[in-house]
Design an enzyme around this catalytic site. Structure first.
Site, mmCIF file in Angstrom:
data_model
loop_
_atom_site.group_PDB
_atom_site.id
_atom_site.type_symbol
_atom_site.label_atom_id
_atom_site.label_comp_id
_atom_site.label_asym_id
_atom_site.label_seq_id
_atom_site.Cartn_x
_atom_site.Cartn_y
_atom_site.Cartn_z
ATOM 1 N N LYS A 8 0.823 -1.220 0.000
ATOM 2 C CA LYS A 8 0.000 0.000 0.000
ATOM 3 C C LYS A 8 0.852 1.262 0.000
ATOM 4 O O LYS A 8 0.573 2.200 -0.744
ATOM 5 C CB LYS A 8 -0.918 0.021 1.231
ATOM 6 C CG LYS A 8 -1.952 -1.079 1.271
ATOM 7 C CD LYS A 8 -2.939 -0.883 2.413
ATOM 8 C CE LYS A 8 -2.296 -0.879 3.775
ATOM 9 N NZ LYS A 8 -1.693 -2.180 4.170
ATOM 10 N N ARG A 83 -11.378 2.592 9.043
ATOM 11 C CA ARG A 83 -10.963 1.271 9.529
ATOM 12 C C ARG A 83 -12.150 0.452 10.032
ATOM 13 O O ARG A 83 -12.000 -0.735 10.301
ATOM 14 C CB ARG A 83 -9.934 1.418 10.667
ATOM 15 C CG ARG A 83 -8.574 1.902 10.193
ATOM 16 C CD ARG A 83 -7.572 1.867 11.315
ATOM 17 N NE ARG A 83 -6.278 2.391 10.915
ATOM 18 C CZ ARG A 83 -5.327 1.691 10.332
ATOM 19 N NH1 ARG A 83 -5.544 0.421 10.035
ATOM 20 N NH2 ARG A 83 -4.177 2.231 10.010
ATOM 21 N N ARG A 122 12.682 -11.420 6.976
ATOM 22 C CA ARG A 122 13.797 -10.566 7.422
ATOM 23 C C ARG A 122 14.603 -11.248 8.525
ATOM 24 O O ARG A 122 14.043 -11.852 9.432
ATOM 25 C CB ARG A 122 13.237 -9.241 7.935
ATOM 26 C CG ARG A 122 14.320 -8.246 8.348
ATOM 27 C CD ARG A 122 13.770 -6.867 8.527
ATOM 28 N NE ARG A 122 12.659 -6.812 9.470
ATOM 29 C CZ ARG A 122 12.074 -5.676 9.841
ATOM 30 N NH1 ARG A 122 12.461 -4.527 9.316
ATOM 31 N NH2 ARG A 122 11.084 -5.686 10.719
ATOM 32 N N ARG A 156 13.737 -10.888 14.607
ATOM 33 C CA ARG A 156 12.957 -10.176 15.611
ATOM 34 C C ARG A 156 11.642 -10.908 15.869
ATOM 35 O O ARG A 156 11.101 -11.547 14.977
ATOM 36 C CB ARG A 156 12.647 -8.744 15.140
ATOM 37 C CG ARG A 156 13.858 -7.853 15.130
ATOM 38 C CD ARG A 156 13.565 -6.424 14.743
ATOM 39 N NE ARG A 156 12.191 -6.160 14.305
ATOM 40 C CZ ARG A 156 11.790 -4.980 13.822
ATOM 41 N NH1 ARG A 156 12.650 -4.004 13.683
ATOM 42 N NH2 ARG A 156 10.536 -4.789 13.448
ATOM 43 N N ARG A 167 -0.961 -11.329 13.070
ATOM 44 C CA ARG A 167 -1.189 -9.944 12.635
ATOM 45 C C ARG A 167 -2.073 -9.908 11.387
ATOM 46 O O ARG A 167 -2.993 -9.094 11.276
ATOM 47 C CB ARG A 167 0.181 -9.302 12.350
ATOM 48 C CG ARG A 167 0.124 -7.836 11.995
ATOM 49 C CD ARG A 167 1.538 -7.319 11.853
ATOM 50 N NE ARG A 167 1.600 -6.089 11.097
ATOM 51 C CZ ARG A 167 2.639 -5.725 10.354
ATOM 52 N NH1 ARG A 167 3.693 -6.517 10.258
ATOM 53 N NH2 ARG A 167 2.626 -4.583 9.701
#
Length: 212
Positions: A8, A83, A122, A156, A167
């Site tokens: 986005k 939202r 990552r 992480r 998420r």
């Protein structure tokens, strides 16, 4: 609209550069209203300073305040708002009142499994902090940091696959009613976000060109 990692932000920048629209993101709106010390900005600041969520009525009022500015007269792009269905209904009223209706809702669609790979790829060199990605940027020599020659890498917590999946699940639950809402109003356009970045933008341009 789109899930985290769908692209986005990248496409928003391209749209702004191409069409010279006002890019209105929720965070920027709050910061601007607080900096200008508008009545609504000061109201929002009370909630933010106390670590609380800003209520819909305050967020909606800040959106209305922002859309009244002259730089939105030729068009605007909302990023991060609405939202919720309540916010979407409020936006409909606001945009009608100001005669600045929403013309299109663009959803960048990427399979959640693809996004898990994108977002959980990552990893970081523990010695020097250099960042790599298993899909886009591997060390030149496997297992060896390009920058410092170290061999100790870590991931992480928020990049780990399970965290990313959670998420995405939260975002799917939040986005689905909104997508249905705008689909029902014949405003929803879905583009394939699994293509090359420029091809995604070509699809978006094709949609926007038909609106003029």
């Amino acid at each position: 609209m789109g899930l985290p990692g769908a692209g986005k932000g990248t496409q928003a920048e391209k749209i702004v550069d191409e069409y010279h629209l006002a890019h209105i993101s929720t965070g920027d709106m709050f910061r601007e209203a607080m900096a200008e010390q508008t009545k609504i900005g000061l109201e929002a600041k009370k909630y933010i300073d106390n670590g609380n969520l800003v209520p819909d009525e305050v967020t909606n009022a800040i959106v209305k305040e922002r859309l009244q500015k002259p730089d939105t007269d030729v068009g605007y792009m909302l990023d991060g708002f609405p939202r919720t269905i309540d916010q979407a209904n409020a936006l409909e009223e606001i945009s009608k009142d100001l005669n600045k209706p929403v013309d299109a809702v663009i959803n960048i669609d990427v399979d959640p499994e693809v996004l898990v790979d994108r977002l959980s790829g990552r990893f970081i060199c523990r010695t020097c902090g250099a960042t790599y990605h298993k899909l886009y940027h591997m060390p030149k020599v496997a297992g060896t940091c390009d920058r410092c020659g170290g061999h100790d890498f870590y991931q992480r917590e928020d990049d780990k696959p399970e965290t990313v999946k959670n998420r995405l699940a939260v975002n799917i639950e939040m986005n689905t009613p909104l997508l249905d809402f705008y689909r029902g109003k014949d405003l929803l356009y879905t583009v394939n976000g699994e293509q090359d970045i420029d091809l995604v933008f070509d699809e978006i341009k094709s949609i926007l060109s038909k609106l003029n």
